[in-house]
Design an enzyme around this catalytic site. Structure first.
Site, PDB file in Angstrom:
ATOM      1  N   VAL A 113      -6.042  -5.947   1.086  1.00 51.87           N
ATOM      2  CA  VAL A 113      -5.380  -5.251  -0.019  1.00 51.87           C
ATOM      3  C   VAL A 113      -6.297  -4.073  -0.341  1.00 51.87           C
ATOM      4  CG1 VAL A 113      -4.675  -5.374  -2.427  1.00 51.87           C
ATOM      5  CG2 VAL A 113      -4.222  -7.283  -0.909  1.00 51.87           C
ATOM      6  N   PRO A 114      -5.881  -2.864   0.059  1.00 49.51           N
ATOM      7  CA  PRO A 114      -6.809  -1.723   0.201  1.00 49.51           C
ATOM      8  C   PRO A 114      -7.233  -1.065  -1.106  1.00 49.51           C
ATOM      9  CG  PRO A 114      -4.592  -1.012   0.678  1.00 49.51           C
ATOM     10  CD  PRO A 114      -4.496  -2.487   0.385  1.00 49.51           C
ATOM     11  N   CYS A 115      -8.036  -1.776  -1.893  1.00 48.85           N
ATOM     12  CA  CYS A 115      -8.428  -1.227  -3.184  1.00 48.85           C
ATOM     13  C   CYS A 115      -9.369  -0.032  -3.011  1.00 48.85           C
ATOM     14  CB  CYS A 115      -9.058  -2.295  -4.061  1.00 48.85           C
ATOM     15  SG  CYS A 115     -10.385  -3.205  -3.296  1.00 48.85           S
ATOM     16  N   HIS A 116      -9.932   0.141  -1.804  1.00 48.48           N
ATOM     17  CA  HIS A 116     -10.800   1.305  -1.576  1.00 48.48           C
ATOM     18  C   HIS A 116      -9.990   2.598  -1.537  1.00 48.48           C
ATOM     19  CE1 HIS A 116      -9.389  -0.181   2.307  1.00 48.48           C
ATOM     20  NE2 HIS A 116      -9.485   1.057   2.756  1.00 48.48           N
TER      21      HIS A 116
END
Length: 159
Positions: A113-116
């Site tokens: 889950v690409p929180c970056h």
DNA sequence: AGAATGACGGACC
DNA sequence: AGGTCCGCCATTC
């Protein structure tokens, strides 16, 4: 799947795991969907956003708002970024940028889950559990992959 | 139930 | 550019 963890060395990782998942067994990454996802990611393959849905993430502990934020974020494509405010808007809570930050801080599955890919207003680099430097590294990596892919296409077109 | 707490955002200096 | 202040909002204590 419960969480994604990473450390600078195998030793550090095992130390962390000993605390959070005592007695965890090691398996071949290729044997599970999350492992295959991460292998492909580190390989620089541009994974379609829909691929996250195939991973059995355990949403049980998420609040309604967190679930909404995380699922919405999973739609942001490889190499692209989104603002905390924009992500809040996509969740139907335009004013909740700050709350989105709080939800991302508790994201159990970074990278998957690409929180970056969530940046501050105007592209400002802010916050990341593992540090801003790690966030930059991930975004730079994705950008490089996109550039290389674009270069390949151009090359092919030219001859 | 009320206060404190942030991976925000915008205004202003 | 860099720092403070303040309104926002879901969570946590």
């Amino acid at each position: 799947m419960q969480s994604v963890e990473w450390e600078r060395s195998r030793e550090e990782l095992e130390a962390v795991l000993a605390g959070t998942l005592p007695g965890a067994k090691e398996i071949d990454p290729a044997e599970c969907s999350a492992g295959r996802f991460l292998l492909a990611y580190s390989d620089g393959r541009q994974i379609p956003a829909g691929a996250v849905a195939a991973i059995p993430l355990d949403w049980a502990l998420a609040s309604g708002f967190q679930r909404m934020v995380w699922k919405e974020l999973a739609k942001v494509p490889f190499g692209e970024t989104i603002t905390y405010g924009e992500l809040a808007a996509r969740c139907g809570r335009g004013e909740a940028a700050r709350a989105v930050g709080a939800a991302l801080a508790r994201n159990p599955w970074p990278v998957i889950v690409p929180c970056h890919r969530v940046v501050g207003a105007g592209g400002r680099m802010v916050g990341f559990g593992k540090g801003i430097a790690a966030k930059r590294t991930l975004l730079a990596f994705e950008k490089r992959c996109l550039d290389e892919a674009a270069g390949c296409i151009k090359k092919r077109q030219n001859g």
